[in-house]
Design a protein around this motif. Structure first.
Motif, short mmCIF file in Angstrom:
data_model
loop_
_atom_site.label_atom_id
_atom_site.label_comp_id
_atom_site.label_asym_id
_atom_site.label_seq_id
_atom_site.Cartn_x
_atom_site.Cartn_y
_atom_site.Cartn_z
N LEU A 6 0.83 -1.21 0.00
CA LEU A 6 0.00 0.00 0.00
C LEU A 6 0.86 1.26 0.00
CD1 LEU A 6 -2.77 -0.99 2.59
CD2 LEU A 6 -3.05 -0.78 0.11
N ASP A 7 0.38 2.28 -0.67
CA ASP A 7 1.09 3.56 -0.74
C ASP A 7 0.75 4.36 0.50
OD1 ASP A 7 2.52 5.72 -1.54
OD2 ASP A 7 1.19 6.30 -3.18
N PHE A 8 1.41 4.04 1.61
CA PHE A 8 1.14 4.64 2.91
C PHE A 8 2.46 5.14 3.48
CE2 PHE A 8 0.43 4.78 7.45
CZ PHE A 8 -0.90 5.16 7.58
N ASP A 50 0.74 10.22 5.93
CA ASP A 50 -0.39 9.32 6.10
C ASP A 50 -0.55 8.88 7.55
OD1 ASP A 50 -1.20 9.19 3.34
OD2 ASP A 50 0.58 7.99 2.96
N SER A 94 -8.07 2.70 2.46
CA SER A 94 -8.47 3.45 1.26
C SER A 94 -7.29 3.75 0.33
CB SER A 94 -9.14 4.78 1.66
OG SER A 94 -8.18 5.68 2.20
N HIS A 95 -6.09 3.52 0.79
CA HIS A 95 -4.91 3.86 0.00
C HIS A 95 -4.70 2.87 -1.16
CE1 HIS A 95 -4.22 6.50 3.34
NE2 HIS A 95 -3.12 6.99 2.78
N LYS A 118 1.16 0.73 -4.12
CA LYS A 118 2.37 1.34 -4.67
C LYS A 118 3.25 0.27 -5.31
CE LYS A 118 6.28 4.29 -3.34
NZ LYS A 118 6.94 5.00 -2.20
#
Length: 460
Positions: free
Chosen positions: A244-246, A255, A272-273, A276
């Protein structure tokens, strides 16, 4: 030339103002939440409360403690007003997105730990210590010297502020020490050590056959098989390999700071992310992954059971009667960061893992779960992550790449902000707990040397 200098100055000034303006609600929120917990859960003295938030720019925050409605309000120089409220059994919650009335009106089946006198109950379920002779193969003086050394401030510019140390050997509490103002009854915030609590709760559900960590994580936002996130498994989340893009940056609006201090449903926000990278191909430490897991636990056990689940199935079985897990405004446990307990209770948690999931005549976690928890994940080439535990294997079992080269490769630990640790060393039969307020680079309080000193006191 003067025009260029003026232009650059104006741009930098504008950037600085914008940076701090964006950061103010986060700083204020951090302060309100932490002070609220410190007052109504831990009963910290004013000295220690102030010490906890005595950093720039938080030192300029104003706090108002309301003992009538059990709340703390905070602002930064009059800006960014925030409020946190305390509820029995749920801890302190920062008011975000939902109104205070909406949060206060929530109805949950909360489990309140029984207020029993553990002083008359034998260890580990209680605090009564057996009058056994101190183990002859342990150098007691050397052990106490190692512990005492952790309370000595050697550099006034980089205080380590150790507050508590507990050492267990072969399940027995052999030594402990507390800083002035703290005791065996003091509750300490574990910060990210809470992530390892989530490991245990997932492990219980796996034992109950309610979860399979190698199947797609049952997250509502990812249910569609066409969603690339549908391929994220619970194992990926536990190994910090979700893809995840977090962004995990605590010194800016990122984030993780938005999740902890500006959002009401932290698990939903993290879920919701977008992706990546492909799940299972990269390791990136993410508190968002843990809060997704905490929300997943809620969905799995159901509303009637969720808020009592950690207490019934874990804490009460270990004698962790002081323990409090805190919830976000939506009512989900903040599994990434917020749980409080005495140093002895955190040691009891470590003992569960030292004993391969067996405790007080019950197999609470399976031996297979413990084994998986302390096995290096596929892409963590630097020897760091198991399943929400930090490992000390090093890359290719090379001691030079271990974070703690003076400790054995089989050591694993729970680790939290400002130097909170539970070190579990099966080969030495040790559980070592340390709490403090260390703000030196990488939260270094001399842990590697401390571990060496403790281990060398045992002559086997």
């Amino acid at each position: 030339m003067k025009g260029i200098v003026l232009f650059v100055t104006v741009v930098l000034l504008a950037y600085g103002i914008h940076y701090f303006w964006v950061l103010l609600p986060i700083v204020s929120g951090y302060g309100a939440k932490h002070i609220c917990s410190s007052v109504f859960i831990a009963d910290f003295s004013e000295k220690h409360r102030r010490e906890d938030v005595d950093t720039f720019p938080m030192k300029y925050a104003t706090f108002n403690i309301n003992y009538t409605d059990l709340s703390v309000s905070s602002s930064m120089l009059g800006f960014a007003p925030t409020k946190a409220i305390y509820r029995n059994g749920l801890g302190a919650t920062l008011i975000n997105e939902l109104t205070e009335e909406e949060v206060r009106n929530q109805k949950f089946n909360v489990e309140i730990m029984s207020d029993i006198n553990q002083d008359k109950i034998p260890w580990p379920m209680g605090d009564q210590m057996n009058d056994e002779v101190f183990p002859s193969h342990i150098n007691k003086i050397q052990l106490e010297d190692a512990i005492n050394d952790l309370f000595i401030e050697k550099d006034p510019a980089n205080l380590i502020r150790t507050r508590a140390v507990v050492v267990l050997y072969d399940g027995r509490l052999i030594s402990e020490k507390y800083a002035s103002g703290f005791s065996k009854k003091s509750k300490f915030l574990g910060w990210s050590m809470t992530k390892s609590i989530i490991n245990a709760l997932i492990g219980i559900l796996v034992k109950d056959k309610k979860l399979n960590i190698d199947e797609s994580a049952p997250v509502p936002e990812w249910n569609n098989s066409n969603d690339p996130r549908h391929s994220i498994t619970i194992r990926h989340l536990l190994q910090q390999q979700s893809g995840l893009d977090f962004k995990e940056d605590y010194y800016a609006k990122s984030d993780v700071t938005e999740m902890l201090f500006l959002r009401s449903d932290m698990g939903a926000f993290a879920a919701s992310h977008p992706l990546k990278s492909k799940p299972g191909t990269q390791c990136y430490y993410s508190s968002g992954s843990t809060n997704i897991l905490s929300r997943l636990i809620r969905h799995t056990v159901g509303e009637n059971e969720y808020h009592s689940f950690p207490y019934r199935r874990l804490f009460s079985k270990l004698g962790m009667n002081s323990f409090v897990m805190e919830v976000d405004p939506s009512g989900t446990f903040v599994g990434s960061s917020y749980s409080w307990g005495t140093a002895r209770d955190w040691a009891r948690f470590g003992l569960l893992y030292l004993n391969n999931g067996y405790y007080n005549n019950e197999q609470i976690l399976t031996e297979e779960w413990i084994k998986q928890s302390v096995t290096l994940g596929g892409v963590t080439q630097y020897g760091q992550h198991g399943l929400h535990f930090w490992l000390n294997t090093g890359a290719n079992n090379d001691s030079h790449t271990r974070k703690f080269p003076n400790a054995p490769a089989d050591m694993f630990c729970a680790s939290g902000f400002n130097g909170q640790n539970i070190f579990i060393i099966p080969s030495k039969k040790l559980v070592i707990v340390r709490f403090g307020l260390t703000r030196t680079p990488e939260e270094e309080y001399g842990a590697n040397q401390f571990l060496k000193n403790v281990i060398s006191s045992i002559n086997l």
